[in-house]
Design an enzyme around this catalytic site. Structure first.
Site, PDB file in Angstrom:
ATOM      1  N   THR A 144       8.949  -3.390   5.757  1.00 34.60           N
ATOM      2  CA  THR A 144      10.203  -2.808   5.278  1.00 34.60           C
ATOM      3  C   THR A 144       9.979  -1.363   4.842  1.00 34.60           C
ATOM      4  O   THR A 144      10.854  -0.521   5.037  1.00 34.60           O
ATOM      5  CB  THR A 144      10.798  -3.622   4.105  1.00 34.60           C
ATOM      6  OG1 THR A 144       9.949  -3.526   2.967  1.00 34.60           O
ATOM      7  CG2 THR A 144      10.984  -5.085   4.491  1.00 34.60           C
ATOM      8  N   ARG A 203     -17.412  -4.637   5.678  1.00 33.99           N
ATOM      9  CA  ARG A 203     -16.300  -3.712   5.384  1.00 33.99           C
ATOM     10  C   ARG A 203     -16.549  -2.387   6.082  1.00 33.99           C
ATOM     11  O   ARG A 203     -15.634  -1.772   6.622  1.00 33.99           O
ATOM     12  CB  ARG A 203     -16.203  -3.467   3.875  1.00 33.99           C
ATOM     13  CG  ARG A 203     -15.637  -4.622   3.094  1.00 33.99           C
ATOM     14  CD  ARG A 203     -15.555  -4.285   1.594  1.00 33.99           C
ATOM     15  NE  ARG A 203     -15.230  -5.471   0.835  1.00 33.99           N
ATOM     16  CZ  ARG A 203     -14.003  -5.995   0.778  1.00 33.99           C
ATOM     17  NH1 ARG A 203     -13.034  -5.405   1.437  1.00 33.99           N
ATOM     18  NH2 ARG A 203     -13.762  -7.082   0.099  1.00 33.99           N
ATOM     19  N   MET A 242      -3.923  -5.087   1.760  1.00 32.52           N
ATOM     20  CA  MET A 242      -4.514  -5.772   0.595  1.00 32.52           C
ATOM     21  C   MET A 242      -6.032  -5.812   0.627  1.00 32.52           C
ATOM     22  O   MET A 242      -6.642  -6.592  -0.107  1.00 32.52           O
ATOM     23  CB  MET A 242      -3.943  -7.213   0.520  1.00 32.52           C
ATOM     24  CG  MET A 242      -2.430  -7.268   0.517  1.00 32.52           C
ATOM     25  SD  MET A 242      -1.687  -6.164  -0.702  1.00 32.52           S
ATOM     26  CE  MET A 242      -1.698  -7.228  -2.113  1.00 32.52           C
ATOM     27  N   ILE A 278      -9.869  -3.928   0.159  1.00 33.69           N
ATOM     28  CA  ILE A 278     -10.480  -2.801  -0.565  1.00 33.69           C
ATOM     29  C   ILE A 278     -11.282  -1.971   0.424  1.00 33.69           C
ATOM     30  O   ILE A 278     -12.122  -2.506   1.162  1.00 33.69           O
ATOM     31  CB  ILE A 278     -11.355  -3.329  -1.722  1.00 33.69           C
ATOM     32  CG1 ILE A 278     -10.436  -4.041  -2.728  1.00 33.69           C
ATOM     33  CG2 ILE A 278     -12.141  -2.191  -2.384  1.00 33.69           C
ATOM     34  CD1 ILE A 278     -11.154  -4.765  -3.838  1.00 33.69           C
ATOM     35  N   ASN A 305      -0.702   5.119  -1.018  1.00 30.90           N
ATOM     36  CA  ASN A 305      -0.437   3.687  -1.110  1.00 30.90           C
ATOM     37  C   ASN A 305       0.791   3.470  -1.974  1.00 30.90           C
ATOM     38  O   ASN A 305       1.060   4.261  -2.881  1.00 30.90           O
ATOM     39  CB  ASN A 305      -1.639   2.961  -1.743  1.00 30.90           C
ATOM     40  CG  ASN A 305      -1.389   1.465  -1.863  1.00 30.90           C
ATOM     41  OD1 ASN A 305      -1.017   0.805  -0.892  1.00 30.90           O
ATOM     42  ND2 ASN A 305      -1.549   0.937  -3.084  1.00 30.90           N
ATOM     43  N   HIS A 365       2.632   0.703  -4.585  1.00 32.78           N
ATOM     44  CA  HIS A 365       2.311  -0.449  -5.431  1.00 32.78           C
ATOM     45  C   HIS A 365       3.565  -0.853  -6.195  1.00 32.78           C
ATOM     46  O   HIS A 365       4.258   0.005  -6.741  1.00 32.78           O
ATOM     47  CB  HIS A 365       1.198  -0.093  -6.410  1.00 32.78           C
ATOM     48  CG  HIS A 365       0.774  -1.230  -7.263  1.00 32.78           C
ATOM     49  ND1 HIS A 365      -0.079  -2.223  -6.824  1.00 32.78           N
ATOM     50  CD2 HIS A 365       1.108  -1.567  -8.534  1.00 32.78           C
ATOM     51  CE1 HIS A 365      -0.258  -3.103  -7.791  1.00 32.78           C
ATOM     52  NE2 HIS A 365       0.464  -2.732  -8.828  1.00 32.78           N
TER      53      HIS A 365
END
Ligand SMILES: N[C@@H]1O[C@H](COP(=O)(O)O)[C@@H](O)[C@H]1O
Length: 203
Positions: free
Chosen positions: A12, A64, A89, A91, A106, A108
């Protein structure tokens, strides 16, 4: 225009940013939409809008660093200048965040530094605060701690559930993220090497 990559889930915020960059006044162009989850709605929204998409499925990588390395290659491949995360979501590793420092935003769903982490809407309800909202910030190595670019507050109603509050916060996000994009895209806001924000009044 500044070239933008977007990370998405339901998408969205992606939709709101796609509307924004259509405006003649916008300083940005979305060149690629990425997700670590195949088949998410955000990827469908992007394809329907004729925007290139890439899936970088974290489950296929042994570390990662490998995962971040692949993302970095995709961003370089598209000549991306600014990355917008919505619903990402995972790290990110230090080297990746440092490389994209000042070029990665980002969103939040709380008024940071309150209610960091997951379920920020639930945290706000449980804390009994009467106001919460959303925050668009530069991504730093510490999660949800980067310099804040835009915030918008929303009231919490006594009748609110996690869903009704999340919906009200999302409406605010769809105003806040485009606003932050244009502030950073136009150069009106920059991140200093010390992690603090610089407002360029002349832009
Ligand atoms: N980090 C959070 O993840 C959600 C992403 O929503 P969408 O943009 O995919 O709809 C947003 O609520 C954002 O605050």
């Amino acid at each position: 225009p500044i070239t933008l990559a977007l990370w998405c889930l339901t998408g969205t915020n992606l939709q709101a940013l796609m509307e924004q960059v259509k405006k003649p006044s916008s300083s940005a162009e979305i060149v690629v939409v990425i997700s670590n989850r195949p088949g998410v709605m955000g990827l469908k929204r992007a394809s329907m809008a004729g925007i290139q998409t890439r899936v970088v499925d974290h489950k296929l990588y042994g570390s990662r660093a490998e995962f971040d390395g692949t993302i970095d290659k995709v961003l370089e491949e598209f000549g991306v200048e600014l990355v917008c995360l919505a619903g990402f979501m995972r790290i990110l590793t230090g080297p990746f965040v440092r490389k994209w420092s000042g070029k990665m935003l980002n969103i939040h769903p709380s008024l940071l530094p309150s209610f960091k982490g997951v379920n920020a809407q639930k945290q706000a309800l449980q804390a009994g605060v009467r106001v919460t909202g959303c925050t668009v910030h530069f991504v730093a190595e510490e999660v949800d701690a980067g310099a804040i670019v835009v915030q918008e507050a929303v009231p919490i109603l006594v009748t609110d559930t996690e869903d009704s509050l999340s919906e009200r916060i999302r409406e605010a996000e769809h105003r806040a993220f485009p606003a932050a994009l244009e502030l950073v895209g136009s150069g009106a806001v920059k991140l200093r090497d010390d992690g603090r924000i610089v407002w360029n009044q002349s832009v």
